[in-house]
Scaffold this motif. Structure first.
Motif, PDB file in Angstrom:
ATOM      1  N   VAL A 114       0.840  -1.194   0.000  1.00  0.00           N
ATOM      2  CA  VAL A 114       0.000   0.000   0.000  1.00  0.00           C
ATOM      3  C   VAL A 114       0.875   1.243   0.000  1.00  0.00           C
ATOM      4  CG1 VAL A 114      -1.984  -1.085   1.125  1.00  0.00           C
ATOM      5  CG2 VAL A 114      -0.225   0.008   2.514  1.00  0.00           C
ATOM      6  N   LEU A 115       0.328   2.333  -0.526  1.00  0.00           N
ATOM      7  CA  LEU A 115       1.020   3.614  -0.561  1.00  0.00           C
ATOM      8  C   LEU A 115      -0.039   4.708  -0.458  1.00  0.00           C
ATOM      9  CD1 LEU A 115       3.606   5.371  -1.258  1.00  0.00           C
ATOM     10  CD2 LEU A 115       2.777   5.262  -3.607  1.00  0.00           C
ATOM     11  N   PHE A 116       0.087   5.585   0.537  1.00  0.00           N
ATOM     12  CA  PHE A 116      -0.857   6.692   0.680  1.00  0.00           C
ATOM     13  C   PHE A 116      -0.298   7.897  -0.051  1.00  0.00           C
ATOM     14  CE2 PHE A 116      -3.210  10.059   2.843  1.00  0.00           C
ATOM     15  CZ  PHE A 116      -4.499   9.542   2.748  1.00  0.00           C
ATOM     16  N   HIS A 117      -1.091   8.454  -0.986  1.00  0.00           N
ATOM     17  CA  HIS A 117      -0.628   9.583  -1.803  1.00  0.00           C
ATOM     18  C   HIS A 117      -1.829  10.428  -2.212  1.00  0.00           C
ATOM     19  CE1 HIS A 117       1.936  11.782  -4.549  1.00  0.00           C
ATOM     20  NE2 HIS A 117       1.094  11.535  -5.537  1.00  0.00           N
ATOM     21  N   ASP A 118      -1.756  11.733  -1.952  1.00  0.00           N
ATOM     22  CA  ASP A 118      -2.806  12.677  -2.340  1.00  0.00           C
ATOM     23  C   ASP A 118      -4.205  12.240  -1.889  1.00  0.00           C
ATOM     24  OD1 ASP A 118      -1.003  14.441  -3.462  1.00  0.00           O
ATOM     25  OD2 ASP A 118      -1.248  13.649  -5.500  1.00  0.00           O
ATOM     26  N   GLY A 119      -4.316  11.747  -0.672  1.00  0.00           N
ATOM     27  CA  GLY A 119      -5.614  11.417  -0.102  1.00  0.00           C
ATOM     28  C   GLY A 119      -6.164  10.048  -0.467  1.00  0.00           C
ATOM     29  N   LEU A 120      -5.444   9.290  -1.295  1.00  0.00           N
ATOM     30  CA  LEU A 120      -5.878   7.943  -1.670  1.00  0.00           C
ATOM     31  C   LEU A 120      -4.846   6.917  -1.229  1.00  0.00           C
ATOM     32  CD1 LEU A 120      -7.130   8.457  -5.341  1.00  0.00           C
ATOM     33  CD2 LEU A 120      -8.531   8.194  -3.289  1.00  0.00           C
ATOM     34  N   LEU A 121      -5.328   5.754  -0.869  1.00  0.00           N
ATOM     35  CA  LEU A 121      -4.447   4.636  -0.554  1.00  0.00           C
ATOM     36  C   LEU A 121      -4.374   3.768  -1.805  1.00  0.00           C
ATOM     37  CD1 LEU A 121      -2.858   3.285   1.789  1.00  0.00           C
ATOM     38  CD2 LEU A 121      -4.855   1.813   2.084  1.00  0.00           C
ATOM     39  N   TYR A 122      -3.196   3.673  -2.403  1.00  0.00           N
ATOM     40  CA  TYR A 122      -2.994   2.829  -3.578  1.00  0.00           C
ATOM     41  C   TYR A 122      -2.643   1.432  -3.087  1.00  0.00           C
ATOM     42  CZ  TYR A 122      -3.172   7.000  -6.397  1.00  0.00           C
ATOM     43  OH  TYR A 122      -3.601   8.139  -7.013  1.00  0.00           O
ATOM     44  N   ILE A 123      -3.225   0.424  -3.700  1.00  0.00           N
ATOM     45  CA  ILE A 123      -3.082  -0.954  -3.243  1.00  0.00           C
ATOM     46  C   ILE A 123      -2.598  -1.823  -4.393  1.00  0.00           C
ATOM     47  CG2 ILE A 123      -4.264  -2.927  -2.204  1.00  0.00           C
ATOM     48  CD1 ILE A 123      -6.527  -0.786  -1.475  1.00  0.00           C
ATOM     49  N   ALA A 124      -1.471  -2.508  -4.190  1.00  0.00           N
ATOM     50  CA  ALA A 124      -1.004  -3.506  -5.163  1.00  0.00           C
ATOM     51  C   ALA A 124      -1.746  -4.791  -4.851  1.00  0.00           C
ATOM     52  CB  ALA A 124       0.504  -3.697  -5.056  1.00  0.00           C
ATOM     53  N   MET A 125      -2.750  -5.103  -5.641  1.00  0.00           N
ATOM     54  CA  MET A 125      -3.581  -6.294  -5.434  1.00  0.00           C
ATOM     55  C   MET A 125      -2.935  -7.429  -6.234  1.00  0.00           C
ATOM     56  SD  MET A 125      -6.409  -6.352  -3.515  1.00  0.00           S
ATOM     57  CE  MET A 125      -7.311  -4.829  -3.726  1.00  0.00           C
ATOM     58  N   ALA A 126      -1.994  -8.126  -5.588  1.00  0.00           N
ATOM     59  CA  ALA A 126      -1.175  -9.121  -6.282  1.00  0.00           C
ATOM     60  C   ALA A 126      -1.999 -10.241  -6.904  1.00  0.00           C
ATOM     61  CB  ALA A 126      -0.134  -9.704  -5.318  1.00  0.00           C
ATOM     62  N   GLY A 127      -3.044 -10.682  -6.230  1.00  0.00           N
ATOM     63  CA  GLY A 127      -3.864 -11.766  -6.771  1.00  0.00           C
ATOM     64  C   GLY A 127      -4.657 -11.375  -7.995  1.00  0.00           C
ATOM     65  N   GLN A 128      -4.863 -10.073  -8.189  1.00  0.00           N
ATOM     66  CA  GLN A 128      -5.608  -9.560  -9.342  1.00  0.00           C
ATOM     67  C   GLN A 128      -4.673  -9.127 -10.461  1.00  0.00           C
ATOM     68  OE1 GLN A 128      -9.224 -10.037  -8.028  1.00  0.00           O
ATOM     69  NE2 GLN A 128      -9.314  -8.420  -9.485  1.00  0.00           N
ATOM     70  N   HIS A 129      -3.387  -8.931 -10.149  1.00  0.00           N
ATOM     71  CA  HIS A 129      -2.424  -8.342 -11.086  1.00  0.00           C
ATOM     72  C   HIS A 129      -2.881  -6.936 -11.472  1.00  0.00           C
ATOM     73  CE1 HIS A 129      -0.973 -12.404 -11.210  1.00  0.00           C
ATOM     74  NE2 HIS A 129      -2.115 -12.814 -11.725  1.00  0.00           N
ATOM     75  N   GLU A 130      -3.388  -6.188 -10.468  1.00  0.00           N
ATOM     76  CA  GLU A 130      -3.928  -4.857 -10.707  1.00  0.00           C
ATOM     77  C   GLU A 130      -3.557  -3.920  -9.564  1.00  0.00           C
ATOM     78  OE1 GLU A 130      -8.049  -6.258 -12.953  1.00  0.00           O
ATOM     79  OE2 GLU A 130      -8.080  -5.892 -10.798  1.00  0.00           O
ATOM     80  N   LEU A 131      -3.692  -2.622  -9.814  1.00  0.00           N
ATOM     81  CA  LEU A 131      -3.544  -1.605  -8.779  1.00  0.00           C
ATOM     82  C   LEU A 131      -4.923  -1.022  -8.511  1.00  0.00           C
ATOM     83  CD1 LEU A 131      -0.349   0.267 -10.024  1.00  0.00           C
ATOM     84  CD2 LEU A 131      -0.509  -1.630  -8.418  1.00  0.00           C
TER      85      LEU A 131
END
Length: 170
Positions: A114-131
């Motif tokens: 996870v990475l918090f940036h500009d008010g959003l938490l970005y999530i590396a969803m490894a099982g989905q191969h998506e962000l």
């Protein structure tokens, strides 16, 4: 804290001492069968999580190991009140078929970074191969980038492919 915590303290490495029953002890020298825990020692917490992902779960020999839940949730720690709350996920793993969800109670698919940036938490969803993103103001999870196909193809946010992303940075 024996053979994981003590060496890390002395040499500056990162160690992860998992809960009893999370990693099989097959082949390890027993000192105390009810206290022994095996865990990774690595350069960083991210590296420890990769190793733990590879060694956790039943091996068919150590009967004390349970089928490990892969912690499919995102939690928040309030340092002032010293309380931990779940903000997304319900602990169960599920392939996410929509592009937007209410965060609480949604089954996530292996959120590894996870990475918090500009008010959003970005999530590396490894099982989905998506962000994905989590917006704490609206309690919504949204697909941010990735086609869902495993790969390393560049392209637009919706066409790019990722391979079990396990780290984020700005």
């Amino acid at each position: 804290l024996g053979s994981i915590s003590s060496p890390c303290t002395r040499c500056g490495a990162t160690g992860l001492r998992p809960s009893f029953g999370f990693v099989p002890r097959t082949g390890a020298m027993a000192l105390s069968w009810t206290m022994d825990k095996l865990g990774p020692i690595a350069r960083s917490a991210s590296d420890c999580s990769l190793v733990l992902g590879a060694i956790c779960g039943p091996d068919g020999k150590d009967t004390s190991v349970y089928a490990a839940a892969h912690f499919n949730w995102i939690r928040k720690i309030d340092l002032k009140t010293q309380r931990v709350t779940t903000v997304a996920g319900d602990g169960q793993q599920q392939y996410m078929t929509s592009s937007s969800y209410r965060a609480k109670g949604t089954e996530l698919n292996t959120p590894w970074a996870v990475l918090f940036h500009d008010g959003l938490l970005y999530i590396a969803m490894a099982g989905q191969h998506e962000l994905w993103t989590y917006d704490p103001l609206t309690d919504k999870l949204r697909l941010y980038a990735g086609s869902g196909q495993e790969g390393v193809d560049a392209g637009s946010l919706s066409d790019a492919s990722f391979a079990q992303s396990s780290g984020l940075t700005t």
